[in-house]
Design an enzyme around this catalytic site. Structure first.
Site, mmCIF file in Angstrom:
data_model
loop_
_atom_site.group_PDB
_atom_site.id
_atom_site.type_symbol
_atom_site.label_atom_id
_atom_site.label_comp_id
_atom_site.label_asym_id
_atom_site.label_seq_id
_atom_site.Cartn_x
_atom_site.Cartn_y
_atom_site.Cartn_z
ATOM 1 N N LEU A 97 -17.972 -18.233 44.452
ATOM 2 C CA LEU A 97 -17.777 -17.478 45.700
ATOM 3 C C LEU A 97 -18.999 -16.631 46.034
ATOM 4 O O LEU A 97 -19.202 -16.289 47.198
ATOM 5 C CB LEU A 97 -16.533 -16.587 45.598
ATOM 6 N N HIS A 138 -16.758 -19.958 33.466
ATOM 7 C CA HIS A 138 -17.551 -19.461 34.601
ATOM 8 C C HIS A 138 -17.210 -17.985 34.847
ATOM 9 O O HIS A 138 -18.114 -17.154 35.027
ATOM 10 C CB HIS A 138 -17.224 -20.325 35.833
ATOM 11 N N GLU A 139 -15.917 -17.666 34.837
ATOM 12 C CA GLU A 139 -15.496 -16.285 35.139
ATOM 13 C C GLU A 139 -15.823 -15.334 33.978
ATOM 14 O O GLU A 139 -16.176 -14.176 34.216
ATOM 15 C CB GLU A 139 -14.003 -16.236 35.476
ATOM 16 N N HIS A 142 -19.276 -14.198 34.426
ATOM 17 C CA HIS A 142 -19.424 -13.114 35.411
ATOM 18 C C HIS A 142 -19.199 -11.751 34.738
ATOM 19 O O HIS A 142 -19.887 -10.782 35.053
ATOM 20 C CB HIS A 142 -18.393 -13.258 36.536
HETATM 21 ZN ZN ZN Z 1 -18.552 -17.381 40.306
#
Ligand code: ZN
Length: 174
Positions: A97, A138-139, A142
């Site tokens: 995003l 992936h998260e 972050h």
């Molecule tokens: Zn991302």
């Protein structure tokens, strides 16, 4: 219910360290509601708190992506830790995003187990394959100030950087 603005690359806020959540308070639950609203509004499979400029170690994964059969509320991961990664990897297209319109192959473990706390503060483990594993990893990245650009091959990274520069020049990247 609130959709929050998404922090986009190359905003340095995506690189800041996140902090562990010491107690799952009403404030944390409200942040998770906003994260769910923001994720749905942007059609995302997952979202991390850092992507809305909050530095709690939290991410959400869409219910179906998390392995559920039906559309339900997203699965909330508070204080996530990767406890196991399969040595087998796979390279598949990935989006973010914070990088709207960019889809590029990233190599990740085929299977991953992540341990986290839920909205009641209870610990749970999710053992996921393929897209489920990819999204959790992936998260989790972050939450460590890592974006998928860092995980791409050097060649792919250059291509993506060039594409972003073009979009920035055209005023299509804020
Ligand atoms: Zn991302």
């Amino acid at each position: 219910m609130a959709v929050r603005p998404i922090v986009k690359h190359p905003d340095p806020r995506l690189r800041l360290p996140t902090v562990a959540v010491s107690a799952v308070t009403d404030e944390i639950r409200k942040l998770c509601e906003d994260l769910a609203d923001t994720m749905f509004a942007a059609n995302g499979a997952g979202i991390a708190a850092i992507q809305v400029g909050s530095y709690e170690k939290i991410f959400l994964v869409d219910a179906v992506v998390a392995g559920g059969r039906e559309e339900g509320p997203p699965v909330v991961f508070i204080n996530p830790e990767i406890t196991w990664l399969s040595p087998e990897t796979e390279s598949k297209d990935e989006g973010c995003l914070s990088f709207p319109g960019i889809f590029t192959p990233v190599e990740r473990s085929l299977r991953a187990i992540v341990r986290a706390q839920d909205l009641k503060g209870e610990w749970f483990e999710l053992d996921g394959m393929e897209l489920t594993a990819r999204c959790m990893l992936h998260e989790t990245d972050h939450c460590d100030g890592i974006v998928f650009l860092d995980k791409m091959s050097a060649l792919k990274r250059e291509i993506v950087k060039r594409k972003i520069k073009k979009l920035q020049k055209a005023g299509k990247w804020d």
